[in-house]
Motif scaffolding. Structure first.
Motif, PDB file in Angstrom:
ATOM      1  N   ARG A 127       0.840  -1.213   0.000  1.00  0.00           N
ATOM      2  CA  ARG A 127       0.000   0.000   0.000  1.00  0.00           C
ATOM      3  C   ARG A 127       0.868   1.252   0.000  1.00  0.00           C
ATOM      4  N   TYR A 128       1.927   1.264   0.824  1.00  0.00           N
ATOM      5  CA  TYR A 128       2.801   2.437   0.867  1.00  0.00           C
ATOM      6  C   TYR A 128       3.508   2.650  -0.455  1.00  0.00           C
ATOM      7  N   LEU A 129       3.989   1.557  -1.066  1.00  0.00           N
ATOM      8  CA  LEU A 129       4.718   1.684  -2.330  1.00  0.00           C
ATOM      9  C   LEU A 129       3.813   2.171  -3.452  1.00  0.00           C
ATOM     10  N   ARG A 130       2.554   1.764  -3.413  1.00  0.00           N
ATOM     11  CA  ARG A 130       1.620   2.265  -4.419  1.00  0.00           C
ATOM     12  C   ARG A 130       1.284   3.736  -4.200  1.00  0.00           C
ATOM     13  N   GLU A 131       1.242   4.150  -2.944  1.00  0.00           N
ATOM     14  CA  GLU A 131       0.930   5.547  -2.624  1.00  0.00           C
ATOM     15  C   GLU A 131       2.118   6.459  -2.913  1.00  0.00           C
ATOM     16  N   LEU A 132       3.340   5.965  -2.618  1.00  0.00           N
ATOM     17  CA  LEU A 132       4.560   6.761  -2.800  1.00  0.00           C
ATOM     18  C   LEU A 132       5.580   5.934  -3.590  1.00  0.00           C
TER      19      LEU A 132
END
Length: 275
Positions: free
Chosen positions: A140-145
């Protein structure tokens, strides 16, 4: 692309910095990785001692505090001191597994600003208890940032997900490989973050899983046109290193294992220079 092997100071906390650096250099390492808040030396002294011995530096920092705001403040302060040491990269234990997604996300946004100011790559470590404590939330974090950089340490996820090969999380493993700028070369397994000795034949299958992951990171960094990739064999002292019951004696020497791992990876990882 250069693959730079960094000697961690984790299992040699008692060694004075100059002696540690000389020993690391004599064992074939070309960099160190040090949690600098543990050192009494000034950033200037740390920088100069590395230059004297001929080693580069990976700085490790940890965000601390009871709230996201305190973690952010500690990140700013420790990053400032890290930059003064002139490292190749900064590797950070970021956030906490009990912070909300949005709270940890704010901590991930901050290093993007700090990295822009300093020009020094900032990596976030896969680690139990931290924001990247498991595969689904990390994705989720990698997709967001998408600009986030990772220090790959799959041993923590093996324990969290109780899985040797992380096959149920193949998409996230690949995402980590694509975002990795640094590797902690420690071999774990589904029941612990560190096997006693990766050179032992009983751990050969697990070592093979890791070499495959690490080679894929090397290949990804080369394909991205990277100038270097840092790799730190990171077998730790007790309690990471199992102890002989009743005797309080480690079953193996972490320093020697880390030196073995450097030699082994130097011989098996393939990283020719791209034309």
């Amino acid at each position: 692309m250069r693959v730079i092997f960094a000697k961690t100071k984790w299992e040699a906390r008692e060694l004075p910095l100059p002696e540690f650096l000389r020993r690391a250099r004599s064992q074939g390492f070309t960099a160190s990785e040090i949690n600098i808040p543990e050192l009494s030396e000034s950033p200037k002294a740390i920088r100069e001692q590395h230059v004297t011995v001929g080693l580069e530096l990976v700085v490790q920092i940890l965000t601390v505090g009871a709230t996201p705001g305190e973690h952010a403040a500690s990140m700013r302060e420790r990053h400032r001191r890290a930059v003064e040491c002139a490292p190749l990269i900064v590797n950070c234990h970021t956030g906490a597994d009990f912070f909300s997604f949005e709270e940890n996300l704010s901590l991930f946004r901050l290093p993007l600003e700090l990295e822009h100011e300093s020009g020094i790559p900032f990596c976030h470590e896969q680690h139990r208890g931290r924001a990247f404590y498991n595969a689904p939330v990390t994705l989720r974090y990698l997709r967001e940032l998408p600009a986030l950089r990772i220090n790959a340490d799959f041993s923590h996820w093996q324990v969290v997900h109780e899985s040797d090969d992380l096959q149920a999380h193949r998409e996230t493993v690949q995402a980590v490989i694509d975002h990795a700028w640094h590797i902690h070369a420690r071999v774990g397994f589904s029941q612990g973050p560190q096997v006693p000795d990766p050179s032992a034949p009983e751990w050969a299958p697990q070592l093979g899983i890791y070499v495959d992951w690490w080679q894929r990171i090397v290949d990804a960094r080369r394909a991205q046109g990277a100038e270097f990739l840092t790799v730190a064999p990171e077998f730790g002292p007790e309690p990471y290193m199992p102890m002989v019951p009743h005797l309080r004696r480690p079953v193996a020497d972490a320093w020697e294992i880390n030196c073995w791992m450097r030699r082994y990876l130097s011989s098996v990882l393939v990283y020719p220079v791209l034309p």
